[in-house]
Design an enzyme around this catalytic site. Sequence first.
Site, PDB file in Angstrom:
ATOM      1  CB  VAL A 104      31.079  38.970  33.030  1.00  0.00           C
ATOM      2  CG1 VAL A 104      30.869  38.682  34.521  1.00  0.00           C
ATOM      3  CG2 VAL A 104      32.537  39.375  32.781  1.00  0.00           C
ATOM      4  CG  HIS A 120      30.845  36.163  39.337  1.00  0.00           C
ATOM      5  ND1 HIS A 120      32.045  35.488  39.280  1.00  0.00           N
ATOM      6  CD2 HIS A 120      30.284  35.844  40.529  1.00  0.00           C
ATOM      7  CE1 HIS A 120      32.199  34.784  40.390  1.00  0.00           C
ATOM      8  NE2 HIS A 120      31.151  34.975  41.160  1.00  0.00           N
ATOM      9  CB  CYS A 148      21.911  56.953  34.670  1.00  0.00           C
ATOM     10  SG  CYS A 148      20.246  56.302  34.920  1.00  0.00           S
ATOM     11  N   GLY A 188      37.548  24.939  33.681  1.00  0.00           N
ATOM     12  CA  GLY A 188      38.359  26.143  33.591  1.00  0.00           C
ATOM     13  C   GLY A 188      38.139  27.154  34.687  1.00  0.00           C
TER      14      GLY A 188
HETATM   15  C1  BJW Z   1      42.018  26.695  31.664  1.00  0.00           C
HETATM   16  C2  BJW Z   1      42.509  26.996  30.403  1.00  0.00           C
HETATM   17  C3  BJW Z   1      42.019  26.216  29.339  1.00  0.00           C
HETATM   18  C4  BJW Z   1      43.447  28.332  31.793  1.00  0.00           C
HETATM   19  N1  BJW Z   1      41.114  25.242  29.587  1.00  0.00           N
HETATM   20  N2  BJW Z   1      41.128  25.713  31.873  1.00  0.00           N
HETATM   21  C5  BJW Z   1      34.333  32.146  51.792  1.00  0.00           C
HETATM   22  C6  BJW Z   1      35.666  31.987  52.101  1.00  0.00           C
HETATM   23  C7  BJW Z   1      36.589  33.005  51.839  1.00  0.00           C
HETATM   24  C8  BJW Z   1      36.184  34.197  51.218  1.00  0.00           C
HETATM   25  C9  BJW Z   1      34.864  34.343  50.894  1.00  0.00           C
HETATM   26  C10 BJW Z   1      33.963  33.332  51.192  1.00  0.00           C
HETATM   27  N3  BJW Z   1      32.743  33.746  50.759  1.00  0.00           N
HETATM   28  C11 BJW Z   1      32.879  34.966  50.189  1.00  0.00           C
HETATM   29  C12 BJW Z   1      34.157  35.373  50.265  1.00  0.00           C
HETATM   30  C13 BJW Z   1      34.725  36.650  49.757  1.00  0.00           C
HETATM   31  C14 BJW Z   1      34.954  36.639  48.266  1.00  0.00           C
HETATM   32  C15 BJW Z   1      35.918  35.511  47.898  1.00  0.00           C
HETATM   33  O1  BJW Z   1      35.558  34.468  47.399  1.00  0.00           O
HETATM   34  N4  BJW Z   1      37.190  35.712  48.129  1.00  0.00           N
HETATM   35  C16 BJW Z   1      38.195  34.682  47.778  1.00  0.00           C
HETATM   36  C17 BJW Z   1      39.137  35.225  46.746  1.00  0.00           C
HETATM   37  C18 BJW Z   1      38.857  34.205  49.022  1.00  0.00           C
HETATM   38  N5  BJW Z   1      33.696  36.515  47.527  1.00  0.00           N
HETATM   39  C19 BJW Z   1      32.932  37.549  47.285  1.00  0.00           C
HETATM   40  O2  BJW Z   1      33.217  38.669  47.657  1.00  0.00           O
HETATM   41  C20 BJW Z   1      31.641  37.293  46.519  1.00  0.00           C
HETATM   42  N6  BJW Z   1      30.552  37.884  47.213  1.00  0.00           N
HETATM   43  C21 BJW Z   1      30.021  37.363  48.321  1.00  0.00           C
HETATM   44  O3  BJW Z   1      30.386  36.295  48.766  1.00  0.00           O
HETATM   45  O4  BJW Z   1      29.033  38.138  48.892  1.00  0.00           O
HETATM   46  C22 BJW Z   1      28.647  37.857  50.221  1.00  0.00           C
HETATM   47  C23 BJW Z   1      29.724  38.428  51.089  1.00  0.00           C
HETATM   48  C24 BJW Z   1      30.004  39.756  51.029  1.00  0.00           C
HETATM   49  C25 BJW Z   1      31.005  40.297  51.836  1.00  0.00           C
HETATM   50  C26 BJW Z   1      31.723  39.465  52.687  1.00  0.00           C
HETATM   51  C27 BJW Z   1      31.438  38.100  52.719  1.00  0.00           C
HETATM   52  C28 BJW Z   1      30.422  37.582  51.921  1.00  0.00           C
HETATM   53  C29 BJW Z   1      31.675  37.959  45.165  1.00  0.00           C
HETATM   54  C30 BJW Z   1      32.672  37.369  44.231  1.00  0.00           C
HETATM   55  C31 BJW Z   1      32.657  38.149  42.914  1.00  0.00           C
HETATM   56  C32 BJW Z   1      33.782  37.737  41.991  1.00  0.00           C
HETATM   57  N7  BJW Z   1      33.876  38.684  40.934  1.00  0.00           N
HETATM   58  C33 BJW Z   1      34.844  38.471  39.863  1.00  0.00           C
HETATM   59  C34 BJW Z   1      34.775  39.673  38.908  1.00  0.00           C
HETATM   60  C35 BJW Z   1      33.516  39.620  38.063  1.00  0.00           C
HETATM   61  C36 BJW Z   1      33.442  40.766  37.114  1.00  0.00           C
HETATM   62  C37 BJW Z   1      34.540  40.741  36.080  1.00  0.00           C
HETATM   63  O5  BJW Z   1      34.696  39.774  35.340  1.00  0.00           O
HETATM   64  O6  BJW Z   1      35.246  41.737  36.020  1.00  0.00           O
HETATM   65  O7  BJW Z   1      34.534  37.251  39.184  1.00  0.00           O
HETATM   66  S1  BJW Z   1      36.501  38.172  40.466  1.00  0.00           S
HETATM   67  C38 BJW Z   1      36.919  36.981  39.256  1.00  0.00           C
HETATM   68  O8  BJW Z   1      37.130  35.679  39.883  1.00  0.00           O
HETATM   69  C39 BJW Z   1      35.674  36.837  38.391  1.00  0.00           C
HETATM   70  C40 BJW Z   1      35.635  35.360  38.152  1.00  0.00           C
HETATM   71  O9  BJW Z   1      34.338  34.952  37.754  1.00  0.00           O
HETATM   72  C41 BJW Z   1      36.071  34.800  39.480  1.00  0.00           C
HETATM   73  C42 BJW Z   1      36.550  33.393  39.429  1.00  0.00           C
HETATM   74  O10 BJW Z   1      37.700  33.244  38.678  1.00  0.00           O
HETATM   75  P1  BJW Z   1      37.858  32.028  37.666  1.00  0.00           P
HETATM   76  O11 BJW Z   1      36.782  32.076  36.659  1.00  0.00           O
HETATM   77  O12 BJW Z   1      38.001  30.772  38.404  1.00  0.00           O
HETATM   78  O13 BJW Z   1      39.212  32.425  36.884  1.00  0.00           O
HETATM   79  P2  BJW Z   1      40.741  32.233  37.343  1.00  0.00           P
HETATM   80  O14 BJW Z   1      41.544  33.165  36.526  1.00  0.00           O
HETATM   81  O15 BJW Z   1      40.899  32.272  38.785  1.00  0.00           O
HETATM   82  O16 BJW Z   1      41.061  30.726  36.903  1.00  0.00           O
HETATM   83  C43 BJW Z   1      41.121  30.352  35.545  1.00  0.00           C
HETATM   84  C44 BJW Z   1      41.338  28.862  35.496  1.00  0.00           C
HETATM   85  O17 BJW Z   1      41.322  28.470  34.136  1.00  0.00           O
HETATM   86  C45 BJW Z   1      42.693  28.417  36.075  1.00  0.00           C
HETATM   87  O18 BJW Z   1      42.468  27.336  36.968  1.00  0.00           O
HETATM   88  C46 BJW Z   1      43.465  27.953  34.841  1.00  0.00           C
HETATM   89  O19 BJW Z   1      44.326  26.851  35.121  1.00  0.00           O
HETATM   90  C47 BJW Z   1      42.342  27.530  33.929  1.00  0.00           C
HETATM   91  N8  BJW Z   1      42.625  27.540  32.488  1.00  0.00           N
HETATM   92  N9  BJW Z   1      43.407  28.004  30.470  1.00  0.00           N
HETATM   93  C48 BJW Z   1      40.726  25.020  30.805  1.00  0.00           C
HETATM   94  N10 BJW Z   1      42.449  26.416  28.022  1.00  0.00           N
HETATM   95 ZN    ZN Z   2      20.176  56.613  37.236  1.00  0.00          ZN
END
Ligand code: BJW
Ligand code: ZN
Length: 241
Positions: A104, A120, A148, A188
């Site tokens: 983001v 996201h 707002c 990443g």
């Molecule tokens: C390097 C490095 C270097 C380090 N070079 N690499 C199916 C199964 C189970 C659960 C669910 C499912 N479907 C939906 C869900 C629920 C939930 C979910 O997924 N839960 C899981 C945790 C189990 N999903 C949701 O709720 C989503 N909505 C949805 O599905 O709606 C329909 C629904 C609603 C209600 C019920 C069911 C369905 C929404 C997800 C929104 C995620 N939001 C966030 C915050 C965004 C705003 C903000 O930034 O503040 O998004 S959470 C956070 O995680 C953020 C990220 O985009 C996201 C992913 O994380 P990311 O980018 O992978 O980062 P990290 O820190 O996890 O990993 C970093 C990586 O980098 C590591 O691997 C390091 O090794 C690596 N790294 N240095 C290369 N130099």
């Molecule tokens: Zn408003």
Amino acid sequence: MNEKLIAEAREMLRTSRRPLALAGAGLSAESGIPTFRGAGGLWRNYRPEALATPEAFARDPQTVWEWYAWRRDLVAEAQPNPAHHALARLEHEREAFWLITQNVDGLSQRAGSQRVLELHGSLWRTRCIVCGHEAEDLRTPTPLDTACETCGGRIRPGVVWFGEGLDSQVIAKAQRLVEECDLLLVLGTSARVYPAAGLIPLAVQNGARVIEINPDPSGMSSMVNGLLQGPVGELLPRLLP
Ligand code: BJW
Ligand code: ZN
């Protein structure tokens, strides 16, 4: 780093007709932006997962806004890294190349990428929780007392929190891009958050090859064709001509 793996990945990218990238927080790690999970992910002893929810915002909007203000101000001071620049170059050189990002922070756009799909949302947008009015807000240092401009209601960051649906057009476009690609670069991301993580098996099911760049194996590493273990800012530029 294993030179043979690099050479193979380079060749996969060179011969790909429709490459696509899926990025996560690790893409911006070398710009000094903390990832969510793992070392350096904590802010004032809060886990990011505990703050990135509608429940946290309803309970304590001040603390959630302080976290977002801290992140916005950090990103404003940061610079895109060689991985962001490599993706911008790839877009320039390869017709129809898109970047699907979970990030983001807007650093890819600042590096020059234009075909970016933000799954996201963005730190640089706000939405009113009363009337739904959306606005771009690039101000830093981030003011904490904004209301707002349309109705005076409470505004929230324009991002997608856990339990909230992604924009239906955005996720539909991401799925279409994945179905059409023949090579997916997974950069990443821990690949633990859905539906974004589900794009990786979707690519595999559709016959695409997958190259992952990450210092640590992700939740999907077992299904990729090439795992380049290391920092994306060092490794991705080596895959380009
Ligand atoms: C390097 C490095 C270097 C380090 N070079 N690499 C199916 C199964 C189970 C659960 C669910 C499912 N479907 C939906 C869900 C629920 C939930 C979910 O997924 N839960 C899981 C945790 C189990 N999903 C949701 O709720 C989503 N909505 C949805 O599905 O709606 C329909 C629904 C609603 C209600 C019920 C069911 C369905 C929404 C997800 C929104 C995620 N939001 C966030 C915050 C965004 C705003 C903000 O930034 O503040 O998004 S959470 C956070 O995680 C953020 C990220 O985009 C996201 C992913 O994380 P990311 O980018 O992978 O980062 P990290 O820190 O996890 O990993 C970093 C990586 O980098 C590591 O691997 C390091 O090794 C690596 N790294 N240095 C290369 N130099
Ligand atoms: Zn408003």
